[in-house]
Design an enzyme around this catalytic site. Structure first.
Site, short mmCIF file in Angstrom:
data_model
loop_
_atom_site.label_atom_id
_atom_site.label_comp_id
_atom_site.label_asym_id
_atom_site.label_seq_id
_atom_site.Cartn_x
_atom_site.Cartn_y
_atom_site.Cartn_z
N TRP A 131 -6.08 2.28 -3.04
CA TRP A 131 -5.26 2.21 -4.05
C TRP A 131 -5.91 1.93 -5.53
O TRP A 131 -7.28 1.03 -5.96
CB TRP A 131 -4.50 0.96 -4.47
N ASP A 212 -5.06 -8.48 -0.51
CA ASP A 212 -3.92 -7.54 -1.25
C ASP A 212 -3.23 -7.06 -0.34
O ASP A 212 -3.21 -6.99 0.68
CB ASP A 212 -4.57 -6.57 -1.83
N LYS A 247 7.18 -4.30 -3.84
CA LYS A 247 8.37 -3.81 -3.33
C LYS A 247 9.58 -4.21 -1.90
O LYS A 247 9.91 -3.79 -1.81
CB LYS A 247 7.40 -3.00 -1.61
C1 PLP Z 1 -1.98 -2.11 -2.41
C2 PLP Z 1 -1.75 -2.13 -3.26
N1 PLP Z 1 -1.52 -3.44 -3.89
C3 PLP Z 1 -1.10 -4.05 -5.34
C4 PLP Z 1 -0.01 -3.31 -5.78
C5 PLP Z 1 0.46 -3.47 -7.17
O1 PLP Z 1 1.68 -4.51 -7.37
P1 PLP Z 1 2.44 -4.54 -7.85
O2 PLP Z 1 3.49 -2.91 -9.07
O3 PLP Z 1 3.62 -5.89 -8.12
O4 PLP Z 1 1.76 -4.91 -9.62
C6 PLP Z 1 0.22 -2.38 -5.13
C7 PLP Z 1 1.22 -1.46 -5.12
O5 PLP Z 1 1.39 0.05 -5.81
C8 PLP Z 1 -0.52 -1.58 -4.34
O6 PLP Z 1 -0.40 -0.38 -3.69
#
Ligand code: PLP
Length: 399
Positions: A131, A212, A247
């Site tokens: 990501w 994460d 999500k």
């Molecule tokens: C791997 C990963 N980590 C963290 C996040 C962060 O999510 P948030 O929208 O809660 O900040 C995402 C969101 O797409 C993600 O795909």
């Protein structure tokens, strides 16, 4: 004057895909770009349990006064239960601190700030691919980064041996960013045996995991998807975890996430928590309340919690169904296209192993929007559009 020396930065690639999708007038257009769950009608709906919790809050919330830098204590306890289950040794030993954060992103930022405070010369090892915000956050904090091999996009292959080989170069005290489940962007996760081996490998080398976990419940189930978190926190003295509720509660814009630190002792945990809170104070002072209050209410009520788990099961099953349907249709329409791996991957994301030209053809000739590297959001597929998508992908294999 000081605000006159910059040139404009281009749009984020994912935002560009969304802009192109919105501007497209083809009635058959399909959005496989943006990373949000969509239901069978292609809608990112509000969960029923979230609506109920919001109704409850509207009626019962008595103040909008500040919470605290650590956020909502009920939320933080609920996060620990989701991550660790009911009786994890690290919890019993008082070695765990959880701080509510603005989304998983905020959790990663606070975690990274704390790593920088403790070991400014640590390298953050990041999976290739990942990501992209992992790099943005590390840069913002000023931590060095290095990629480790993880997934071969061109071959559609998980590179576990390559990952271990690369991590042999990490120094004691370096931090390894791991996707707890549903790897974004590849959908390829470690098996239980591989997680076990990796935990031993990292313990031996004094490497620190930064897990994460943004899709708990989207691979195999709430508890099953916490395997890596629970196992690493048993095997290693120090673990950092950033978790997102965007999500699995579908409350993306409400920004609910957390950072959880496991320290070697309860005494260290107390000291470390005080420094993480200092980072919070210096960045945003306090997290937003609403999303976390919703999560805390749902998880604190047995009936709502069971209902929420059923909603997560439904989201997971729908994505799995679309994965299997895609594989089946592709096997029928283009037998040698080799997309069987899509059926084995987890969560919303996978790569289509296609050439750059083939991806551009899907976007421009068929209005099927995705990232330029072929990353697709499987949740963008529905029973109404999947036939159109597999026809288009199959057409690329016909000479
Ligand atoms: C791997 C990963 N980590 C963290 C996040 C962060 O999510 P948030 O929208 O809660 O900040 C995402 C969101 O797409 C993600 O795909």
């Amino acid at each position: 004057m000081i605000f006159n020396g910059l040139s404009e930065v281009g749009d984020d690639p994912i935002l560009l895909v969304s802009t192109m999708y919105r501007a497209c007038t083809n009635p058959n257009k399909v959005d496989l770009g943006v990373g949000v769950y969509k239901d069978a009608d292609g809608v990112t709906a509000i969960l029923k349990t979230v609506k109920k919790a919001e109704q409850y809050l509207v009626t019962h919330q008595e103040t909008k006064g500040y919470i605290s830098p650590a956020g909502n204590p009920d939320f933080n306890m609920a996060v620990q239960k989701l991550l660790f289950g009911d009786d994890h040794p690290a919890l019993k030993e008082g070695r765990v601190t959880t701080i509510q954060a603005p989304g998983g992103t905020g959790g990663i930022r606070i975690g990274a700030e704390f790593i920088k405070t403790c070991k400014p010369d640590a390298t953050l090892w990041i999976s290739d691919p990942t990501w992209p915000n992992h790099y943005g956050i590390a840069k913002g904090v000023g931590l060095k980064t290095k990629p480790y091999r993880y997934y071969d996009i061109k071959k559609g292959e998980f590179l576990y041996e390559g990952m271990i080989e690369d991590l042999k170069q990490a120094q004691a005290g370096d931090v390894i960013v791991l996707h707890g489940c549903c790897h974004n962007a590849s959908g390829a996760d470690l098996s239980v045996e591989q997680w076990n081996e990796l935990a031993d490998f990292m313990a031996e080398r004094d490497l620190v995991p930064f897990i994460d976990i943004a899709y708990q419940g989207f691979a195999n189930g709430i508890d099953e998807d916490a395997y890596a978190v629970r196992h690493f926190c048993e095997k290693l003295p120090e673990v950092m975890i950033a978790s997102s509720y965007s999500k699995n509660f579908a409350i993306y814009r409400d920004r609910a996430g957390a950072v959880t630190l496991v320290s070697a002792t309860a005494e260290l945990n107390k000291v470390n928590a005080s420094h993480m809170l200092l980072a919070v104070r210096g960045i945003y002072s306090m997290p937003p309340d609403h999303g976390a209050a919703v999560v805390a209410h749902i998880l604190g009520d047995d009936e709502l919690r069971a209902e929420w788990e059923a909603e997560v099961d439904e989201m997971r099953s729908r994505v799995k169904e679309m994965r299997h349907l895609f594989v089946k249709q592709m096997a029928e329409k283009a037998p040698n296209s080799g997309f069987g791996y899509i059926g084995e991957q987890n969560g919303m994301f996978s790569f289509l192993t296609l050439t750059a030209e083939q991806i551009q053809s899907l976007i421009h000739d068929h209005s099927i929007f995705m990232m330029a590297n072929g990353r697709v959001n499987i949740a963008g597929l529905t029973k109404s559009n999947i036939g159109y998508v597999t026809d288009a992908v199959a057409s690329l294999f016909k000479s």
